[in-house]
Design a protein around this motif. Structure first.
Motif, PDB file in Angstrom:
ATOM      1  N   ASP A   1      -7.261 -50.378  13.858  1.00 26.93           N
ATOM      2  CA  ASP A   1      -7.973 -50.509  15.129  1.00 26.93           C
ATOM      3  C   ASP A   1      -7.129 -50.121  16.333  1.00 26.93           C
ATOM      4  O   ASP A   1      -7.609 -50.136  17.475  1.00 26.93           O
ATOM      5  CB  ASP A   1      -8.535 -51.919  15.295  1.00 26.93           C
ATOM      6  N   GLU A   2      -5.865 -49.754  16.095  1.00 23.55           N
ATOM      7  CA  GLU A   2      -4.994 -49.284  17.166  1.00 23.55           C
ATOM      8  C   GLU A   2      -4.939 -47.760  17.237  1.00 23.55           C
ATOM      9  O   GLU A   2      -4.197 -47.204  18.035  1.00 23.55           O
ATOM     10  CB  GLU A   2      -3.579 -49.825  16.971  1.00 23.55           C
ATOM     11  N   ALA A   3      -5.710 -47.094  16.361  1.00 23.78           N
ATOM     12  CA  ALA A   3      -5.665 -45.631  16.266  1.00 23.78           C
ATOM     13  C   ALA A   3      -7.044 -45.028  16.514  1.00 23.78           C
ATOM     14  O   ALA A   3      -8.074 -45.613  16.169  1.00 23.78           O
ATOM     15  CB  ALA A   3      -5.142 -45.203  14.901  1.00 23.78           C
ATOM     16  N   LEU A   4      -7.023 -43.840  17.094  1.00 20.71           N
ATOM     17  CA  LEU A   4      -8.251 -43.085  17.351  1.00 20.71           C
ATOM     18  C   LEU A   4      -8.186 -41.774  16.586  1.00 20.71           C
ATOM     19  O   LEU A   4      -7.246 -41.000  16.744  1.00 20.71           O
ATOM     20  CB  LEU A   4      -8.379 -42.799  18.852  1.00 20.71           C
ATOM     21  N   MET A   5      -9.190 -41.524  15.759  1.00 17.73           N
ATOM     22  CA  MET A   5      -9.304 -40.262  15.031  1.00 17.73           C
ATOM     23  C   MET A   5     -10.217 -39.331  15.810  1.00 17.73           C
ATOM     24  O   MET A   5     -11.323 -39.709  16.207  1.00 17.73           O
ATOM     25  CB  MET A   5      -9.877 -40.500  13.632  1.00 17.73           C
ATOM     26  N   VAL A   6      -9.766 -38.098  16.026  1.00 17.39           N
ATOM     27  CA  VAL A   6     -10.550 -37.106  16.758  1.00 17.39           C
ATOM     28  C   VAL A   6     -10.853 -35.943  15.828  1.00 17.39           C
ATOM     29  O   VAL A   6      -9.936 -35.317  15.282  1.00 17.39           O
ATOM     30  CB  VAL A   6      -9.784 -36.586  17.997  1.00 17.39           C
ATOM     31  N   GLY A   7     -12.129 -35.647  15.624  1.00 17.98           N
ATOM     32  CA  GLY A   7     -12.482 -34.575  14.701  1.00 17.98           C
ATOM     33  C   GLY A   7     -13.781 -33.901  15.053  1.00 17.98           C
ATOM     34  O   GLY A   7     -14.578 -34.411  15.860  1.00 17.98           O
ATOM     35  N   ASP A   8     -14.010 -32.750  14.412  1.00 15.05           N
ATOM     36  CA  ASP A   8     -15.252 -31.999  14.617  1.00 15.05           C
ATOM     37  C   ASP A   8     -16.198 -32.134  13.436  1.00 15.05           C
ATOM     38  O   ASP A   8     -17.320 -31.637  13.483  1.00 15.05           O
ATOM     39  CB  ASP A   8     -14.949 -30.518  14.864  1.00 15.05           C
ATOM     40  N   ASP A   9     -15.746 -32.784  12.364  1.00 11.90           N
ATOM     41  CA  ASP A   9     -16.560 -32.994  11.163  1.00 11.90           C
ATOM     42  C   ASP A   9     -17.045 -34.436  11.182  1.00 11.90           C
ATOM     43  O   ASP A   9     -16.261 -35.367  10.965  1.00 11.90           O
ATOM     44  CB  ASP A   9     -15.725 -32.708   9.906  1.00 11.90           C
ATOM     45  N   VAL A  10     -18.324 -34.636  11.446  1.00  9.51           N
ATOM     46  CA  VAL A  10     -18.834 -35.988  11.639  1.00  9.51           C
ATOM     47  C   VAL A  10     -18.678 -36.843  10.388  1.00  9.51           C
ATOM     48  O   VAL A  10     -18.449 -38.060  10.483  1.00  9.51           O
ATOM     49  CB  VAL A  10     -20.297 -35.951  12.114  1.00  9.51           C
ATOM     50  N   GLU A  11     -18.759 -36.240   9.208  1.00  2.00           N
ATOM     51  CA  GLU A  11     -18.688 -37.013   7.976  1.00  2.00           C
ATOM     52  C   GLU A  11     -17.245 -37.267   7.553  1.00  2.00           C
ATOM     53  O   GLU A  11     -16.839 -38.419   7.323  1.00  2.00           O
ATOM     54  CB  GLU A  11     -19.458 -36.296   6.863  1.00  2.00           C
ATOM     55  N   CYS A  12     -16.462 -36.194   7.416  1.00  2.00           N
ATOM     56  CA  CYS A  12     -15.115 -36.322   6.851  1.00  2.00           C
ATOM     57  C   CYS A  12     -14.072 -36.793   7.864  1.00  2.00           C
ATOM     58  O   CYS A  12     -13.039 -37.338   7.459  1.00  2.00           O
ATOM     59  CB  CYS A  12     -14.672 -34.990   6.240  1.00  2.00           C
ATOM     60  N   ASP A  13     -14.312 -36.580   9.140  1.00  2.00           N
ATOM     61  CA  ASP A  13     -13.377 -37.027  10.172  1.00  2.00           C
ATOM     62  C   ASP A  13     -13.814 -38.351  10.782  1.00  2.00           C
ATOM     63  O   ASP A  13     -13.052 -39.321  10.786  1.00  2.00           O
ATOM     64  CB  ASP A  13     -13.266 -35.991  11.297  1.00  2.00           C
ATOM     65  N   VAL A  14     -15.023 -38.378  11.303  1.00  2.00           N
ATOM     66  CA  VAL A  14     -15.460 -39.477  12.162  1.00  2.00           C
ATOM     67  C   VAL A  14     -15.960 -40.674  11.360  1.00  2.00           C
ATOM     68  O   VAL A  14     -15.417 -41.783  11.461  1.00  2.00           O
ATOM     69  CB  VAL A  14     -16.533 -38.979  13.148  1.00  2.00           C
ATOM     70  N   VAL A  15     -16.987 -40.483  10.542  1.00  2.00           N
ATOM     71  CA  VAL A  15     -17.525 -41.598   9.758  1.00  2.00           C
ATOM     72  C   VAL A  15     -16.475 -42.141   8.802  1.00  2.00           C
ATOM     73  O   VAL A  15     -16.315 -43.367   8.660  1.00  2.00           O
ATOM     74  CB  VAL A  15     -18.792 -41.151   8.992  1.00  2.00           C
TER      75      VAL A  15
END
Length: 256
Positions: free
Chosen positions: A197-211
């Motif tokens: 919860d201290e990290a932010l993931m930034v991605g363009d792939d909604v499934e493999c990066d974000v979800v």
């Protein structure tokens, strides 16, 4: 915003967030530099299986990004570490440019199948050989389950569809060692010394990066660049959504 004030690390997907077709996306260099000026840990993540970890880092540096090799985490690198730890000899169904990543592993009778974006090697003969090894009990190790990637403005098949084909044919389940596997994210977080919860993931792939990141407790942001398609944000309504990394950084730093 409470989640921003506790932010300690930013995990950046590379293709589609920082770069596209070998060039830095508009504002990406400045955005990364601004994050580096703050007390934030940065890590650079990719599932690419056409370049070694060293080459990924070298290419980012050539574009002007201030990146150290230890900050780059690739799916093939995770697979190489897994093979070495379990003393497995792989059948490498990978792109020829990726072969140096596995050059230090022992050779012999394969007892594991490694599947990546092998491009022209994803033909019947190679897939059939992998299928026979899987029937004999070899594990299927995959870089990821990405369905497609974006190149020169168009979408192309990634390794995911071929992973599913072998799973179906051999009646096995792949061990995914890159995104969206939770173990991949946890390994990055452990190395960085931060909680999910201290990290932010930034991605363009909604499934493999974000979800996938949110599934293991990370904050996440979907950027509308790279392989983003209209409506992707509806698949992750709890995630942030910004036009680009530059816009995200502007919003983040305005609250710090």
């Amino acid at each position: 915003m409470e989640e921003v004030t506790m932010l300690k690390a930013v995990l950046l997907d590379i293709s589609g967030v920082l770069t596209e077709d070998g060039e830095a996306l508009p504002g990406a260099l400045e955005a990364v530099a601004r994050l580096q000026e703050r007390d934030l840990t940065l890590r650079f993540l990719t599932n690419t299986s056409r370049r070694t970890s060293a080459k990924v880092c070298e290419d980012l540096q050539a574009l002007g990004f201030d990146v150290a090799p230890a900050q780059v985490f690739t799916a093939p690198g995770a697979i190489r570490r897994y093979l070495a730890r379990h003393r497995l000899c792989p059948y490498l169904l990978i792109h020829e440019r990726l072969e140096p990543e596995f050059a230090d592993l022992p050779s012999g009778q394969p007892d594991a199948v490694v599947l990546g974006d092998a491009e022209q090697r994803l033909d019947y003969a190679h897939l059939d050989e992998a299928f026979r090894l899987l029937l004999d009990g070899a594990p299927l190790l995959a870089v990821g389950t990405n369905r497609y990637f974006r190149q020169a403005g168009t979408l192309h098949l990634d390794a995911g569809p071929f992973v599913r084909a072998l799973e179906y044919a051999a009646g096995v389940e792949a061990h995914v060692l890159g995104k969206p596997a939770g173990d991949f994210f946890h390994a990055v977080l452990e190395e960085a010394g931060v909680a999910p919860d201290e990290a932010l993931m930034v991605g363009d792939d909604v499934e493999c990066d974000v979800v996938a990141a949110m599934d293991v407790g990370l904050q996440a942001c979907l950027v509308r660049s790279g392989k983003y398609c209209a409506g992707d944000e509806d698949k992750a309504p709890e995630a942030r959504c910004e036009a680009s990394l530059a816009d995200l950084v502007e919003a983040l730093l305005a609250t710090r």
